[in-house]
Design an enzyme around this catalytic site. Structure first.
Site, mmCIF file in Angstrom:
data_model
loop_
_atom_site.group_PDB
_atom_site.id
_atom_site.type_symbol
_atom_site.label_atom_id
_atom_site.label_comp_id
_atom_site.label_asym_id
_atom_site.label_seq_id
_atom_site.Cartn_x
_atom_site.Cartn_y
_atom_site.Cartn_z
ATOM 1 C CE1 TYR A 1 26.566 11.362 -8.709
ATOM 2 C CE2 TYR A 1 28.815 11.296 -8.864
ATOM 3 C CZ TYR A 1 27.810 11.368 -8.258
ATOM 4 O OH TYR A 1 27.927 11.489 -6.864
ATOM 5 C CE LYS B 1 26.127 14.612 -6.930
ATOM 6 N NZ LYS B 1 25.031 14.659 -5.742
HETATM 7 P P1 NAD Z 1 23.176 5.790 -2.444
HETATM 8 O O1 NAD Z 1 22.935 5.335 -3.883
HETATM 9 O O2 NAD Z 1 23.768 4.685 -1.740
HETATM 10 O O3 NAD Z 1 21.829 6.390 -1.988
HETATM 11 C C1 NAD Z 1 21.009 6.927 -2.892
HETATM 12 C C2 NAD Z 1 19.557 6.732 -2.240
HETATM 13 O O4 NAD Z 1 18.560 7.378 -3.175
HETATM 14 C C3 NAD Z 1 19.340 5.303 -2.288
HETATM 15 O O5 NAD Z 1 18.668 4.665 -1.162
HETATM 16 C C4 NAD Z 1 18.158 5.444 -3.561
HETATM 17 O O6 NAD Z 1 17.016 3.982 -3.067
HETATM 18 C C5 NAD Z 1 17.285 6.526 -3.387
HETATM 19 N N1 NAD Z 1 16.878 7.232 -4.454
HETATM 20 C C6 NAD Z 1 16.804 6.649 -5.861
HETATM 21 N N2 NAD Z 1 16.132 7.286 -6.397
HETATM 22 C C7 NAD Z 1 15.260 8.073 -5.618
HETATM 23 C C8 NAD Z 1 14.167 8.997 -6.046
HETATM 24 N N3 NAD Z 1 13.404 9.174 -7.150
HETATM 25 N N4 NAD Z 1 13.472 9.278 -4.775
HETATM 26 C C9 NAD Z 1 14.015 9.264 -3.707
HETATM 27 N N5 NAD Z 1 15.090 8.329 -3.244
HETATM 28 C C10 NAD Z 1 15.540 7.897 -4.270
HETATM 29 O O7 NAD Z 1 23.935 7.202 -2.518
HETATM 30 P P2 NAD Z 1 24.998 7.849 -1.468
HETATM 31 O O8 NAD Z 1 26.137 7.257 -1.368
HETATM 32 O O9 NAD Z 1 24.365 7.704 -0.084
HETATM 33 O O10 NAD Z 1 24.918 9.459 -1.853
HETATM 34 C C11 NAD Z 1 24.044 10.252 -1.638
HETATM 35 C C12 NAD Z 1 24.455 11.474 -1.997
HETATM 36 O O11 NAD Z 1 25.938 11.991 -1.814
HETATM 37 C C13 NAD Z 1 24.318 11.856 -3.817
HETATM 38 O O12 NAD Z 1 23.805 12.978 -3.902
HETATM 39 C C14 NAD Z 1 25.583 11.406 -4.155
HETATM 40 O O13 NAD Z 1 26.024 11.878 -5.436
HETATM 41 C C15 NAD Z 1 26.572 12.020 -3.128
HETATM 42 N N6 NAD Z 1 27.955 11.637 -3.084
HETATM 43 C C16 NAD Z 1 28.332 10.230 -2.681
HETATM 44 C C17 NAD Z 1 29.569 9.685 -2.670
HETATM 45 C C18 NAD Z 1 29.944 8.418 -2.367
HETATM 46 O O14 NAD Z 1 31.172 7.808 -2.234
HETATM 47 N N7 NAD Z 1 28.894 7.576 -1.727
HETATM 48 C C19 NAD Z 1 30.502 10.563 -3.119
HETATM 49 C C20 NAD Z 1 30.467 11.896 -3.594
HETATM 50 C C21 NAD Z 1 28.950 12.456 -3.640
#
Ligand code: NAD
Length: 316
Positions: free
Chosen positions: A142, A146
């Site tokens: 992961y 990033k």
């Molecule tokens: P999440 O896992 O809740 O949501 C991700 C979404 O992407 C899900 O709805 C999933 O169904 C969808 N997905 C998976 N594979 C896919 C594909 N092939 N095509 C289209 N959609 C697809 O994640 P999140 O927490 O909402 O994170 C969103 C972004 O923010 C990500 O890039 C994550 O790395 C980043 N991020 C999140 C956090 C956190 O704490 N939530 C922290 C740092 C960074």
């Protein structure tokens, strides 16, 4: 007025971002997408929604073109804990998804916002006041995705003048959608368990300090950065941002001010423990504060109070 396409809209961030963008920019100016339908009612029924896999670049192009999109917010990803179990799929989704968005942006002139993470750092990164530009040698797939994604955004900005924007999110705490399998999920689960059972068993040690942020601040960061004057942005990969730096013990103590009988115990998961120990304790986010006036509204106490209030309403 912006016309926005959101990928991964049914996830933890996307659920709330989609609603906020629809409210801010108008329902017809926001196209929500996710790999499949049937995950999230409000995202799918309260406005325009399409099934779209980010690995399908033609489909992204088709939707961006037909809806005259000027801003792509790419949230589709696999997160840290899930990704370690399926590194190949993580690479496909996180890297090819971003690459496809950048290629479409190159051809259409759209802006691309994509979040990076504290996971882009590793054990050799300075832990305190982690600088904006520093050593990035993460040890999870992961984190590797990033760092590669940040570099790809820099490359597309410099080489093709694509308007790339991003932040390095810390762990995000929210109550509307459940977290998607990250290392910081404990900071959400602890609130549910505190209200349901007055107790929580944490998979990380009591002293692990990490940056965290309440969802309203995470959302306002996206809108502020996307609205910011591009000429003032000194960083096109991803800005450090943070709101608080806390341990599981700090969070438990804050909850105990409202629920004095709440008890925290520990059952360590070695995989997530190792990941968490490799991440910074506290980021230096002064570039974000200077370049686009980043300023969080919620500290630990304000977040705890609001989370407990909102979850009491939700859980009934
Ligand atoms: P999440 O896992 O809740 O949501 C991700 C979404 O992407 C899900 O709805 C999933 O169904 C969808 N997905 C998976 N594979 C896919 C594909 N092939 N095509 C289209 N959609 C697809 O994640 P999140 O927490 O909402 O994170 C969103 C972004 O923010 C990500 O890039 C994550 O790395 C980043 N991020 C999140 C956090 C956190 O704490 N939530 C922290 C740092 C960074």
């Amino acid at each position: 007025m912006k016309r926005i396409l959101i990928t991964g809209a049914s996830g933890q961030i996307g659920t709330e971002l989609t609603a906020l963008c629809r409210k801010t920019y108008g329902v017809d100016n926001v196209i929500a997408t996710n790999v499949k339908a049937g995950i999230n009612e409000s995202v799918e029924n309260d406005g325009i929604f399409y099934s779209m896999d980010v690995r399908d670049g033609n489909r992204i192009y088709e939707l961006v073109n037909s809806h005259q999109i000027d801003t792509i917010i790419n949230l589709a990803a696999l997160l840290s804990a899930v990704g370690e179990k399926n590194p190949e799929l993580l690479w496909e989704v996180n890297m090819h998804g971003l690459y496809n968005c950048l290629e479409v942006a190159k051809d259409t002139g759209a802006m691309v916002f994509t979040p990076s993470s504290i996971a882009a750092f590793g054990p050799s990164t300075p832990k305190m006041q982690t600088p904006q530009v520093t050593i990035q040698r993460p040890e999870t797939i992961y984190g590797v995705s990033k760092v590669a994604g940040e570099l790809l955004c820099d490359y597309y900005h410099k080489k093709f003048n694509v308007d790339t924007r991003g932040v390095r999110y810390p762990g995000l705490v929210s109550y509307k959608a459940m977290p998607g399998g990250g290392t910081t999920d404990y900071a959400v689960m602890i609130f549910y368990e505190a209200l349901k059972h007055n107790a929580y068993t944490c998979y990380l040690s009591s002293d692990i300090k990490m940056d965290m942020m309440y969802m309203p601040d995470a959302l306002s960061a996206i809108l502020s950065l996307c609205e910011a004057d591009g000429g003032k942005l000194r960083h096109r990969n991803a800005y450090n941002i943070t709101a608080m730096s806390i341990t599981p013990d700090d969070l438990a103590a804050s909850i105990q001010k409202h629920l004095p009988d709440f008890r925290l115990s520990y059952d360590i998961d070695p995989i997530r423990e190792a990941i968490a120990r490799s991440w910074p304790d506290q980021l230096d986010d002064h570039f974000a504060r200077e370049d686009w006036h980043w300023a969080p509204s919620y500290d630990l106490e304000a977040m705890t109070e609001d989370m407990l209030h909102q979850l009491r309403l939700k859980l009934g």
